[in-house]
Write an enzyme that holds these catalytic residues in place. Sequence first.
Site, short mmCIF file in Angstrom:
data_model
loop_
_atom_site.label_atom_id
_atom_site.label_comp_id
_atom_site.label_asym_id
_atom_site.label_seq_id
_atom_site.Cartn_x
_atom_site.Cartn_y
_atom_site.Cartn_z
N GLU A 149 -3.00 7.91 -5.97
CA GLU A 149 -3.32 7.10 -7.15
C GLU A 149 -4.62 7.60 -7.77
OE1 GLU A 149 -3.32 2.96 -6.06
OE2 GLU A 149 -1.20 2.95 -5.53
N ARG A 208 0.85 -1.19 0.00
CA ARG A 208 0.00 0.00 0.00
C ARG A 208 0.89 1.24 0.00
NH1 ARG A 208 -3.17 -2.43 -1.93
NH2 ARG A 208 -5.33 -2.89 -1.42
N HIS A 260 0.26 0.22 -9.82
CA HIS A 260 -0.58 -0.64 -8.97
C HIS A 260 -1.10 -1.83 -9.77
CE1 HIS A 260 -3.37 -0.57 -5.21
NE2 HIS A 260 -3.11 -1.82 -5.58
#
Length: 394
Positions: A283, A254, A303
């Site tokens: 993000e 994360r 990601h």
Amino acid sequence: MAGRGPLPNGPVHPRPLIALLDGRDCSIEMPILKDVATVAFCDAQSTQEIHEKVLNEAYGALLYHHITLSREDLKKFKALRVIVRLGTGIDNVDVKAAGELGIAVCNVPGYGVEEVADSTMCHVLNLYRRTYWLANMVREGKKITGPEALREAASGSARIRGDTLGIIGLGRVGTAVALRAKVFGFNVVFYDPYLQDGVEKSLGITRVYTLQDLLFQSDCVTIHCNLNEHNHHLINDYTMKQMRPGAFLVNTSRGGLVDEQALAAALKDGRIRAAALDVHESEPFSFAASPLKDCPNVICTPHSAFYSDQSITELREMAAGEIRRAVVGRIPDNLRNCVNKEYFSNSTSAAEAVNGSRFPRYQLPPGPQHMATPGSVHSSTDSSHPSVAHSAHY
């Protein structure tokens, strides 16, 4: 389950509405849910973009990591009883608020373990062998001739065997990384305060009992823990100074676990030799707007460590299966991966109130029964039940 009491007069809709909040493709979910629910998609990035019909009627919600549900967002949903996060992390949902509102929150921890572990090792190998940078040199037209030019281009490439890989968090992915790293010749150490003693013996790796010890011993640190209110910026200026000078850092967990401002400073002054990040504090990630934009010794990916054609199908099938269990079973008793069960203290009676009053447990009509469609092994259905696809964009 304060704040959201059951309705007394039975179902308000013959089929509960299930909404995919931040996507538009329901092709995998539909075969699993079409006989018990109406499935819609919203393709939203905030609750302000969600149609009023969904806010008023949605019984279940599926979401990736592109939308955040705060307490105020959750209050906008008038009939919501279950949220299933298409992924492992649940930091984009206020789980405490959901529990207090009587909404069960689930995740899908069993999918994509191999992909994230493989991606992690890919990043580690790139840092050690500098493959990413060398490939870019060739693509940009740089000709490397002679040993001196090669030495200059590949400077910083390191041997793996005998180095120490430090793993923060030895869950499913952390364990998979440990097994892979051993094959490459790493000495593996890990820090995880939540595991019982003895895990290290079964895996043949070394356990340390403080984060400081792990950082001090490791030539490369890789992070594999969830993000919560206690570990935000776990890797910060202070903890980076506890790392070995010239160590590598990898994060596929994360983004909020790493202070990117502090990381940029450590990369620029050489305290950290290089880093690879698949997850970021903000993000969708923009390299140009990141504090890392001036760091040549960093690899950033969008990601995507969890993704493969197989894993995304597995993820969506598992998530739809959890939604199906919520519709035809009891909340939270029949949910496989509910993360806030503690808010349903008397789970059976609470579930009866939710599913019994809001949407009754799915009753099979009389007659012969058979198993549900392939991939939907979560319940039985009758062959005469209509299997009409209900898909809409709200």
